[in-house]
Design a protein around this motif. Structure first.
Motif, short mmCIF file in Angstrom:
data_model
loop_
_atom_site.label_atom_id
_atom_site.label_comp_id
_atom_site.label_asym_id
_atom_site.label_seq_id
_atom_site.Cartn_x
_atom_site.Cartn_y
_atom_site.Cartn_z
N LEU A 41 -17.89 7.61 -5.63
CA LEU A 41 -18.06 6.25 -5.72
C LEU A 41 -19.21 5.93 -6.22
O LEU A 41 -19.31 4.87 -7.23
N ALA A 42 -20.46 6.66 -6.02
CA ALA A 42 -21.66 6.31 -6.87
C ALA A 42 -21.57 6.43 -8.29
O ALA A 42 -22.06 5.76 -8.93
N ARG A 43 -21.02 7.35 -8.61
CA ARG A 43 -20.57 7.89 -10.10
C ARG A 43 -20.10 6.46 -10.71
O ARG A 43 -20.31 6.38 -11.74
N VAL A 44 -19.03 6.01 -10.06
CA VAL A 44 -18.26 5.01 -10.67
C VAL A 44 -19.22 3.68 -10.78
O VAL A 44 -19.22 2.94 -11.88
N HIS A 45 -19.92 3.33 -9.88
CA HIS A 45 -21.14 2.46 -9.96
C HIS A 45 -21.99 2.72 -11.26
O HIS A 45 -22.33 1.98 -12.00
N GLY A 46 -22.60 3.89 -11.24
CA GLY A 46 -23.43 4.24 -12.35
C GLY A 46 -22.87 4.02 -13.59
O GLY A 46 -23.28 3.68 -14.81
N LEU A 47 -21.60 4.57 -13.91
CA LEU A 47 -20.82 4.31 -15.19
C LEU A 47 -20.67 2.85 -15.73
O LEU A 47 -20.22 2.33 -16.65
N ARG A 48 -20.52 1.93 -14.70
CA ARG A 48 -20.49 0.57 -14.70
C ARG A 48 -21.80 -0.22 -14.76
O ARG A 48 -21.88 -1.40 -14.95
N GLY A 49 -23.02 0.55 -14.86
CA GLY A 49 -24.31 0.05 -15.09
C GLY A 49 -24.82 -0.52 -13.66
O GLY A 49 -25.96 -1.09 -13.69
N GLU A 50 -24.11 -0.09 -12.41
CA GLU A 50 -24.56 -0.79 -11.31
C GLU A 50 -25.33 0.37 -10.59
O GLU A 50 -25.07 0.94 -9.53
N PHE A 51 -26.78 0.53 -11.07
CA PHE A 51 -27.47 1.54 -10.36
C PHE A 51 -27.89 1.44 -8.99
O PHE A 51 -27.93 2.47 -8.11
N ASP A 55 -27.03 3.92 -6.01
CA ASP A 55 -28.22 4.60 -5.29
C ASP A 55 -27.82 4.35 -3.59
O ASP A 55 -28.21 5.21 -2.86
N GLU A 56 -27.42 3.11 -3.20
CA GLU A 56 -27.14 2.92 -2.02
C GLU A 56 -25.97 3.79 -1.31
O GLU A 56 -26.04 4.46 -0.22
N LEU A 57 -25.07 4.20 -2.23
CA LEU A 57 -23.90 5.10 -1.98
C LEU A 57 -24.38 6.50 -1.84
O LEU A 57 -24.09 7.30 -0.75
N VAL A 58 -25.54 6.78 -2.81
CA VAL A 58 -25.92 8.36 -2.46
C VAL A 58 -26.60 8.31 -1.30
O VAL A 58 -26.52 9.48 -0.82
N ASP A 59 -27.52 7.37 -1.02
CA ASP A 59 -28.40 7.38 0.11
C ASP A 59 -27.15 7.66 1.61
O ASP A 59 -27.65 8.63 2.39
N ARG A 60 -26.25 6.99 1.39
CA ARG A 60 -25.28 7.15 2.53
C ARG A 60 -24.60 8.64 2.51
O ARG A 60 -24.49 9.16 3.56
N ALA A 61 -24.51 8.93 1.36
CA ALA A 61 -23.81 10.32 1.30
C ALA A 61 -25.04 11.54 1.57
O ALA A 61 -24.59 12.53 2.34
N GLU A 62 -26.04 11.34 1.35
CA GLU A 62 -27.13 12.28 1.66
C GLU A 62 -27.47 12.09 3.22
O GLU A 62 -27.56 13.54 3.76
N ARG A 72 -24.60 19.06 -0.81
CA ARG A 72 -26.04 18.35 -1.47
C ARG A 72 -26.14 18.75 -2.63
O ARG A 72 -26.82 17.75 -3.58
N ALA A 73 -25.44 19.60 -3.58
CA ALA A 73 -25.75 19.52 -4.83
C ALA A 73 -24.70 18.31 -5.52
O ALA A 73 -25.44 17.89 -6.47
N ARG A 74 -23.90 17.71 -4.83
CA ARG A 74 -23.28 16.52 -5.58
C ARG A 74 -24.13 15.47 -5.27
O ARG A 74 -24.19 14.56 -6.08
N VAL A 75 -24.69 15.47 -4.03
CA VAL A 75 -25.91 14.24 -3.82
C VAL A 75 -26.84 14.39 -5.25
O VAL A 75 -27.23 13.10 -5.72
N TRP A 76 -27.53 15.42 -5.11
CA TRP A 76 -28.41 15.42 -6.18
C TRP A 76 -28.00 15.31 -7.74
O TRP A 76 -28.58 14.47 -8.56
N LEU A 77 -26.65 15.62 -8.01
CA LEU A 77 -26.08 15.59 -9.40
C LEU A 77 -25.76 14.02 -9.46
O LEU A 77 -26.17 13.67 -10.70
N GLU A 78 -25.14 13.43 -8.59
CA GLU A 78 -25.12 12.04 -8.86
C GLU A 78 -26.23 11.02 -8.97
O GLU A 78 -26.33 10.19 -9.75
N ARG A 79 -27.31 11.45 -8.16
CA ARG A 79 -28.48 10.78 -8.07
C ARG A 79 -29.04 10.90 -9.66
O ARG A 79 -29.82 10.18 -10.14
N GLY A 80 -29.05 12.23 -10.08
CA GLY A 80 -29.67 12.48 -11.35
C GLY A 80 -28.84 11.90 -12.38
O GLY A 80 -29.43 11.33 -13.30
N ARG A 81 -27.39 11.60 -12.38
CA ARG A 81 -26.62 10.89 -13.47
C ARG A 81 -27.12 9.57 -13.28
O ARG A 81 -27.19 8.87 -14.22
N LEU A 82 -27.49 9.00 -11.97
CA LEU A 82 -27.80 7.63 -12.07
C LEU A 82 -29.14 7.41 -12.69
O LEU A 82 -29.43 6.32 -13.40
#
Length: 285
Positions: A41-51, A55-62, A72-82
């Motif tokens: 879901l965080a990645r969807v925000h990133g693709l929409r430019g809603e960084f 980040d809020e969703l990645v924090d919840r995921a972490e 944890r790899a997914r958390v870092w991967l999507e935080r990195g994409r953001l």
């Protein structure tokens, strides 16, 4: 197997993707599963430019991920994409590296797919071209050697990326080989027809730069016929290949189409006289 959540994605329809992922979030029985879905879901925000929202969703995921390496790899991967999408590739690089190492250390069925994804992102943020190529080859080697068909499917994207890096490095012969392999991969997966014309375009561009327009033109003509919508880059390449083949009369129509389409989809086009001037000449303007 691949990524267990990949089937919920439609990159051309983010609203539907969001709905599917939200429904999956509600049905996940455990914290680590919910953490994985939150990263998507965080990645969807990133693709929409809603960084910030991403980040809020990645924090919840972490907070839910615990010590499970692939989560944890997914958390870092999507935080990195953001970070990368937000314009900070340097901040993204250590996150992608961490995601790669974590996924490589996990025996989960989704881990090889996530590891290749992370390696391909490491390549994209490398400041040096040689390092980009090295990381792309690392990801490609892992994709090729995988027993998982969905992981092997990464080859098309990775070969395409390698081809463009080789073309930029002034190695058109090597680029052509990579692009031809990428096209073969795209043709082997008819469920993604939109990727085939793009792969043909890359092959044709390398052929034109090698001075072989007679081989480039059939690829381009087929790509135009296969495309679901008019494509300015295809018409630009078609016009240039016709011109190189000494067929200026045939180049006129695609040159005009390129001049009409490209300003709306390529922000750099209008100010690039090296691209616009030959098209104007061929279009008779």
């Amino acid at each position: 197997m691949g990524d267990r959540l990949r089937g919920l994605w439609d990159f051309g329809d983010l609203d539907t993707t969001w709905q599917r992922l939200s429904a999956r979030l509600d049905s996940e029985p455990g914290d680590t599963g919910r953490a994985e879905v939150l990263t998507q879901l965080a990645r969807v925000h990133g693709l929409r430019g809603e960084f910030a929202a991403g980040d809020e969703l990645v924090d919840r995921a972490e907070a839910l991920a615990g010590s499970v390496p692939v989560v944890r790899a997914r958390v870092w991967l999507e935080r990195g994409r953001l970070r990368r999408s937000g314009g900070d590739p340097a901040a993204a690089l250590p996150l992608f590296l961490g995601a790669y190492e974590a996924a490589r250390a996990d025996a989960d069925a989704s881990a090889p797919f996530v590891a290749v994804d992370a390696a391909h992102m490491v390549a994209l943020v490398q400041p040096e071209a040689a390092d980009r190529r090295a990381w792309t080859r690392t990801a490609l080697e892992q994709a090729r050697s995988s027993a998982d068909a969905e992981v092997r499917r990464w080859q098309g994207s990775l070969l395409n990326n390698l081809g463009w890096d080789l073309l930029e490095a002034g190695e058109p012969d090597a680029a052509l080989d990579a692009f031809r392999q990428a096209l073969a991969q795209r043709l082997a997966h008819p469920d993604s027809p939109a990727l085939v014309p793009i792969a043909r375009y890359a092959v044709a561009k390398a052929l034109r730069l090698l001075g072989r327009p007679a081989e480039a033109l059939p690829e381009l003509e087929t790509a135009v016929a296969e495309s679901a919508a008019p494509d300015g880059w295809l018409y630009e390449e078609l016009a240039l290949s016709y011109a190189l083949a000494g067929r200026d009369a045939d180049a006129a129509a695609p040159a005009r189409q390129a001049l009409e389409l490209l300003p709306g989809c390529d922000p750099a086009f209008a100010a690039d006289s090296a691209r616009t001037d030959p098209l104007h000449r061929l279009a008779g303007r």
